[in-house]
Scaffold this motif. Structure first.
Motif, PDB file in Angstrom:
ATOM      1  N   ARG A   1      39.672  34.574  55.892  1.00 49.92           N
ATOM      2  CA  ARG A   1      39.125  35.103  54.637  1.00 49.92           C
ATOM      3  C   ARG A   1      38.646  33.938  53.770  1.00 49.92           C
ATOM      4  O   ARG A   1      38.084  32.967  54.274  1.00 49.92           O
ATOM      5  CB  ARG A   1      40.167  35.959  53.928  1.00 49.92           C
ATOM      6  CG  ARG A   1      40.730  37.078  54.833  1.00 49.92           C
ATOM      7  CD  ARG A   1      41.715  37.968  54.100  1.00 49.92           C
ATOM      8  NE  ARG A   1      42.472  38.792  55.042  1.00 49.92           N
ATOM      9  CZ  ARG A   1      43.364  39.699  54.676  1.00 49.92           C
ATOM     10  NH1 ARG A   1      43.635  39.917  53.386  1.00 49.92           N
ATOM     11  NH2 ARG A   1      44.023  40.402  55.588  1.00 49.92           N
ATOM     12  N   GLU A   2      38.841  34.026  52.473  1.00 48.28           N
ATOM     13  CA  GLU A   2      38.351  32.987  51.570  1.00 48.28           C
ATOM     14  C   GLU A   2      39.192  31.715  51.660  1.00 48.28           C
ATOM     15  O   GLU A   2      40.305  31.722  52.190  1.00 48.28           O
ATOM     16  CB  GLU A   2      38.398  33.489  50.121  1.00 48.28           C
ATOM     17  CG  GLU A   2      37.531  34.692  49.825  1.00 48.28           C
ATOM     18  CD  GLU A   2      37.703  35.150  48.387  1.00 48.28           C
ATOM     19  OE1 GLU A   2      37.762  34.276  47.486  1.00 48.28           O
ATOM     20  OE2 GLU A   2      37.814  36.365  48.156  1.00 48.28           O
ATOM     21  N   LYS A   3      38.619  30.632  51.107  1.00 46.40           N
ATOM     22  CA  LYS A   3      39.353  29.381  50.974  1.00 46.40           C
ATOM     23  C   LYS A   3      39.577  29.089  49.494  1.00 46.40           C
ATOM     24  O   LYS A   3      38.719  29.366  48.664  1.00 46.40           O
ATOM     25  CB  LYS A   3      38.592  28.232  51.633  1.00 46.40           C
ATOM     26  CG  LYS A   3      38.561  28.322  53.155  1.00 46.40           C
ATOM     27  CD  LYS A   3      37.931  27.080  53.769  1.00 46.40           C
ATOM     28  CE  LYS A   3      37.973  27.164  55.290  1.00 46.40           C
ATOM     29  NZ  LYS A   3      37.389  25.943  55.915  1.00 46.40           N
TER      30      LYS A   3
ATOM     31  N   ARG B   1      43.934  37.048  49.597  1.00 47.70           N
ATOM     32  CA  ARG B   1      42.559  36.786  50.029  1.00 47.70           C
ATOM     33  C   ARG B   1      42.375  35.404  50.655  1.00 47.70           C
ATOM     34  O   ARG B   1      41.300  35.092  51.174  1.00 47.70           O
ATOM     35  CB  ARG B   1      41.592  36.954  48.863  1.00 47.70           C
ATOM     36  CG  ARG B   1      41.664  35.919  47.751  1.00 47.70           C
ATOM     37  CD  ARG B   1      40.620  36.270  46.702  1.00 47.70           C
ATOM     38  NE  ARG B   1      40.366  35.232  45.720  1.00 47.70           N
ATOM     39  CZ  ARG B   1      40.976  35.148  44.552  1.00 47.70           C
ATOM     40  NH1 ARG B   1      41.890  36.053  44.211  1.00 47.70           N
ATOM     41  NH2 ARG B   1      40.674  34.178  43.703  1.00 47.70           N
ATOM     42  N   TYR B   2      43.443  34.580  50.623  1.00 49.21           N
ATOM     43  CA  TYR B   2      43.354  33.251  51.222  1.00 49.21           C
ATOM     44  C   TYR B   2      44.033  33.175  52.592  1.00 49.21           C
ATOM     45  O   TYR B   2      44.238  32.076  53.121  1.00 49.21           O
ATOM     46  CB  TYR B   2      43.958  32.211  50.282  1.00 49.21           C
ATOM     47  CG  TYR B   2      43.281  32.167  48.942  1.00 49.21           C
ATOM     48  CD1 TYR B   2      41.916  31.890  48.837  1.00 49.21           C
ATOM     49  CD2 TYR B   2      43.991  32.428  47.773  1.00 49.21           C
ATOM     50  CE1 TYR B   2      41.283  31.874  47.601  1.00 49.21           C
ATOM     51  CE2 TYR B   2      43.366  32.397  46.534  1.00 49.21           C
ATOM     52  CZ  TYR B   2      42.015  32.130  46.455  1.00 49.21           C
ATOM     53  OH  TYR B   2      41.392  32.105  45.230  1.00 49.21           O
TER      54      TYR B   2
ATOM     55  N   GLN C   1      43.967  27.411  52.864  1.00 49.90           N
ATOM     56  CA  GLN C   1      44.332  28.789  53.202  1.00 49.90           C
ATOM     57  C   GLN C   1      45.837  28.878  53.434  1.00 49.90           C
ATOM     58  O   GLN C   1      46.520  27.860  53.553  1.00 49.90           O
ATOM     59  CB  GLN C   1      43.565  29.258  54.442  1.00 49.90           C
ATOM     60  CG  GLN C   1      42.063  29.427  54.194  1.00 49.90           C
ATOM     61  CD  GLN C   1      41.350  30.083  55.353  1.00 49.90           C
ATOM     62  OE1 GLN C   1      41.345  29.572  56.465  1.00 49.90           O
ATOM     63  NE2 GLN C   1      40.723  31.224  55.102  1.00 49.90           N
TER      64      GLN C   1
END
Length: 202
Positions: free
Chosen positions: A63-65, A58-59, A20
């Motif tokens: 949030r996402e990885k 989005r990282y 991230q």
């Protein structure tokens, strides 16, 4: 030349891969761009430029990885310019193992670091024993303090370089390899002992 699969695996292990967005000044994952004090970074030291923020939004933390093939692609994009840079600096025959060791040192210290430049000059002069010693004697401090992790890293790089150099020499491989590895390991051991036992001035 390109970093070998083994060299890349070792680089990922020593540098650490963060999935991230993090602040390169603190090493901490951030949940917003405003939290960054240094430079927003991701994966294997990939600096995120202002124009790239939408791609990596989005990282952000929470949030996402970044994983899988996308992570591999970002890492490849990060190291390719440095591979070309090191290849351009090398002027003598080089084995994949020697390239890996020099690349690891350069990636950590920077291409302009004087200890890296000294090791590279010895390599280009085809003096493998001296290059191994200079890699072992490379930068091991951060903010004026000896960092144990860097001492160990220089030792691994020196040993890897010496091993690759020994394998490249035909006719007398094992004795030369043993000498080079012993010299590098012994030099690093002495530096480490001195860093722990030399009294500091008040």
């Amino acid at each position: 030349m390109r970093l070998s699969d083994a060299g890349l695996a070792e680089l990922r292990r020593t540098e650490g891969v963060i999935a991230q967005v993090y602040d390169d000044a603190t090493g901490r994952v951030v949940s917003s761009w405003e939290q960054v004090k240094g430079y927003p970074t991701i994966a294997l030291g990939r600096l995120i430029q202002p124009g790239d923020r939408a791609r990596f939004e989005r990282y952000l933390g929470g949030r996402e990885k970044l994983v899988g093939s996308e992570l591999d692609a970002v890492i490849r994009d990060t190291i390719e310019p440095r591979e070309r840079q090191l290849t351009a600096l090398i002027t003598s025959p080089t084995t994949p193992g020697q390239f890996d060791a020099l690349f690891s040192m350069m990636f950590n210290t920077g291409a302009g670091n004087k200890t890296f430049r000294a090791a590279l000059a010895a390599h280009n002069a085809r003096d493998a024993a001296k290059a191994a010693r200079l890699i072992a004697a490379g930068t091991v401090t951060s903010k004026g303090k000896v960092v144990a992790g860097l001492v160990k890293r220089r030792a691994r790089e020196a040993a890897a370089y010496a091993s690759a150099a020994g394998q490249a020499i035909a006719g007398n491989k094992l004795p030369i390899l043993s000498i080079l590895v012993a010299v590098a390991a012994g030099y690093v051991a002495i530096r480490w002992w001195r860093s722990r036992h030399t009294p500091r001035l008040p």
